[in-house]
Write a protein that holds these residues in place. Structure first.
Motif, PDB file in Angstrom:
ATOM      1  N   SER A   1       0.840  -1.212   0.000  1.00  0.00           N
ATOM      2  CA  SER A   1       0.000   0.000   0.000  1.00  0.00           C
ATOM      3  C   SER A   1       0.867   1.251   0.000  1.00  0.00           C
ATOM      4  O   SER A   1       0.521   2.259  -0.646  1.00  0.00           O
ATOM      5  CB  SER A   1      -0.928  -0.011   1.218  1.00  0.00           C
ATOM      6  N   GLN A   2       1.982   1.230   0.701  1.00  0.00           N
ATOM      7  CA  GLN A   2       2.881   2.387   0.701  1.00  0.00           C
ATOM      8  C   GLN A   2       3.459   2.632  -0.686  1.00  0.00           C
ATOM      9  O   GLN A   2       3.564   3.786  -1.132  1.00  0.00           O
ATOM     10  CB  GLN A   2       3.998   2.167   1.721  1.00  0.00           C
TER      11      GLN A   2
ATOM     12  N   ASN B   1      -7.271   7.646  -2.138  1.00  0.00           N
ATOM     13  CA  ASN B   1      -7.821   6.316  -1.842  1.00  0.00           C
ATOM     14  C   ASN B   1      -6.733   5.347  -1.379  1.00  0.00           C
ATOM     15  O   ASN B   1      -6.964   4.519  -0.494  1.00  0.00           O
ATOM     16  CB  ASN B   1      -8.525   5.758  -3.075  1.00  0.00           C
ATOM     17  N   SER B   2      -5.555   5.437  -1.987  1.00  0.00           N
ATOM     18  CA  SER B   2      -4.462   4.536  -1.575  1.00  0.00           C
ATOM     19  C   SER B   2      -4.012   4.840  -0.152  1.00  0.00           C
ATOM     20  O   SER B   2      -3.596   3.936   0.580  1.00  0.00           O
ATOM     21  CB  SER B   2      -3.294   4.644  -2.555  1.00  0.00           C
ATOM     22  N   LYS B   3      -4.092   6.102   0.265  1.00  0.00           N
ATOM     23  CA  LYS B   3      -3.766   6.444   1.647  1.00  0.00           C
ATOM     24  C   LYS B   3      -4.791   5.846   2.609  1.00  0.00           C
ATOM     25  O   LYS B   3      -4.439   5.375   3.702  1.00  0.00           O
ATOM     26  CB  LYS B   3      -3.716   7.955   1.813  1.00  0.00           C
ATOM     27  N   ILE B   4      -6.057   5.841   2.200  1.00  0.00           N
ATOM     28  CA  ILE B   4      -7.105   5.240   3.047  1.00  0.00           C
ATOM     29  C   ILE B   4      -6.899   3.730   3.150  1.00  0.00           C
ATOM     30  O   ILE B   4      -7.055   3.130   4.227  1.00  0.00           O
ATOM     31  CB  ILE B   4      -8.493   5.562   2.480  1.00  0.00           C
TER      32      ILE B   4
ATOM     33  N   GLN C   1      -5.088  -1.012   6.348  1.00  0.00           N
ATOM     34  CA  GLN C   1      -4.139  -2.098   6.563  1.00  0.00           C
ATOM     35  C   GLN C   1      -3.521  -2.010   7.957  1.00  0.00           C
ATOM     36  O   GLN C   1      -3.352  -3.025   8.644  1.00  0.00           O
ATOM     37  CB  GLN C   1      -3.027  -2.044   5.500  1.00  0.00           C
ATOM     38  N   LYS C   2      -3.188  -0.806   8.384  1.00  0.00           N
ATOM     39  CA  LYS C   2      -2.613  -0.634   9.718  1.00  0.00           C
ATOM     40  C   LYS C   2      -3.629  -0.971  10.806  1.00  0.00           C
ATOM     41  O   LYS C   2      -3.276  -1.581  11.832  1.00  0.00           O
ATOM     42  CB  LYS C   2      -2.113   0.796   9.885  1.00  0.00           C
ATOM     43  N   LEU C   3      -4.884  -0.596  10.593  1.00  0.00           N
ATOM     44  CA  LEU C   3      -5.937  -0.941  11.560  1.00  0.00           C
ATOM     45  C   LEU C   3      -6.142  -2.452  11.619  1.00  0.00           C
ATOM     46  O   LEU C   3      -6.342  -3.020  12.704  1.00  0.00           O
ATOM     47  CB  LEU C   3      -7.246  -0.239  11.181  1.00  0.00           C
TER      48      LEU C   3
END
Length: 440
Positions: free
Chosen positions: A266-267, A332-335, A340-342
């Protein structure tokens, strides 16, 4: 005569068949599953695809080279006038044209999009390896679950065979006593009923054993025939340390490792989308050859011409505004990254809870197994004493039958407790990522 003697009788009748069958050990089962299980084969092929995607041929760092060639023929009627004023007309003038070229295209700079995409492919490759590992771990757990089910059913079948031998001896004794007037016909009938029930139980157990062996063979890629047995001897890893295993769980649990890879992906997705906001600089080059010839055309200055040579240059492309699509993809990619972190935080909680539950379940089942082992000794002692009294006529056939059933139930319960404890141990190892690293 006690239960040990009955066991000898049972082994005498069935020993030749058992010895003729192959004994499949756990090590052999693991090897067969790793080599022939279809789920594992598919997972390994998926890893190969991901590995191919990380190669230089899929990186975008190599130039593209295109070859072009063509030919055309024109047939035309022409009319014209010379400088001197004389008119000229020609019919069916044929013109032939030929061309060939090699075109080179290479991206010098694309906002580092290729770099981030290449790193993303590397992460996807590592993710595919983790997914293959997860498939292998789950297959191993499934393998042992079925393997130990076969072992349990094998021991249950042996116990039922011993029970049937005892019931047949009881019928023979009751028939002998009836013939000499020492008992009633009722004792004979009760013994016959018990033999029928024991026979039915044995038939059902054998059928269940055959079915479970087929299930095991499916996991092994159908590499075993029908005539095989499994090893019923097992040991427990009693030296396991809960705290150390919990640390390994947090560090090596395959689900947690997969979340880490997805976070990295995702990053890189964010960086790849941001790269689309920057210009693209490309290098172009070409080598071309062209030939044109004309027959019977009085208006043409030349009847044939040929050109060849190199050309090259740079081009710049900058999508200054695409309607906001790129900015939307970045947002959207930041969301997605935040989700993913959650998920990782939630998964950490779930994994630790699952490990603690599995560990407590394992400890509990070990205790149950130890209790069942003691219960076997009590039931066996009770049966032997009851049997001696039965031979002396001091207990009824009903009391003897009850002692016999108590021993059988104790053996079946012990078998179930033993393999339940082993499967609980394997679950702990699978959660901690150690199921493939320890000798089972």
């Amino acid at each position: 005569m006690n239960i040990k003697i009955y066991s000898v009788y049972a082994l005498f009748f069935f020993g030749l068949i058992v010895n003729a069958q192959q004994v499949l050990t756990t090590d052999e089962a693991i090897k067969l599953a790793l080599e022939h299980n279809y789920g594992i084969k598919i997972a390994n092929n998926t890893v190969k695809v991901a590995e191919n995607n990380t190669g230089v041929l899929n990186s975008g760092y190599l130039p593209t080279l295109t070859g072009n060639a063509g030919a055309s023929i024109d047939v035309q009627d022409t009319e014209g006038q010379r400088v001197e004023g004389d008119p000229v007309a020609t019919n069916g003038v044929e013109t032939r044209r030929y061309n060939a070229s090699l075109d080179l295209n290479y991206t010098l700079f694309d906002g580092l999009g290729r770099l981030y995409n290449y790193k993303r492919l590397k992460e996807e490759y590592q993710l595919s390896e983790l997914e293959a590992r997860e498939t292998i771990e789950k297959t191993m757990l499934q393998l042992f679950s079925i393997y130990y089910s076969v072992a349990q059913l094998s021991e249950n079948t042996d116990a039922l065979e011993e029970t049937l031998v005892i019931s047949k001896d009881r019928l023979a004794r009751a028939s002998y006593q009836f013939d000499f007037g020492q008992s009633t016909k009722l004792s004979v009938l009760n013994a016959e009923v018990d033999i029928n029930n024991d026979s039915i139980n044995l038939i059902n157990a054998k059928q269940q054993l055959r079915n479970t062996k087929r299930d095991l063979n499916v996991v092994l890629g159908n590499q075993m025939g029908d005539g095989f047995n499994v090893d019923t001897d097992l040991s427990f890893l009693l030296a396991l340390n809960k705290n150390k295993l919990l640390e390994k769980t947090k560090a090596n649990n395959v689900s947690l490792l997969q979340v880490d890879r997805n976070i990295n992906i995702s990053q890189y997705d964010i960086k790849t989308n941001k790269a689309q906001l920057l210009p693209t600089i490309g290098l172009i080059g070409s080598y071309g050859w062209n030939e044109s010839s004309t027959d019977n055309n009085p208006l043409a200055f030349t009847i044939q011409s040929t050109t060849s040579g190199f050309s090259g240059g740079l081009n710049l492309s900058w999508n200054l505004f695409d309607g906001g699509g790129t900015l939307t993809r970045v947002k959207n990619s930041k969301i997605v990254l935040e989700n993913q972190k959650l998920q990782k935080e939630q998964l950490n909680i779930d994994v630790e809870r699952n490990f603690n539950n599995a560990w407590d379940d394992y400890q509990n089942k070990l205790v149950v197994f130890e209790v069942q082992e003691d219960n076997i000794k009590t039931a066996l002692n009770n049966f032997n004493r009851t049997h001696e009294k039965f031979k002396l006529g001091q207990v009824t056939s009903i009391e003897f039958r009850q002692a016999q059933l108590n021993l059988l139930n104790a053996e079946l319960s012990r078998n179930q407790a033993k393999y339940n404890a082993k499967l609980a141990e394997l679950t702990v190892l699978q959660l901690s990522g150690e199921i493939l690293n320890v000798a089972l």
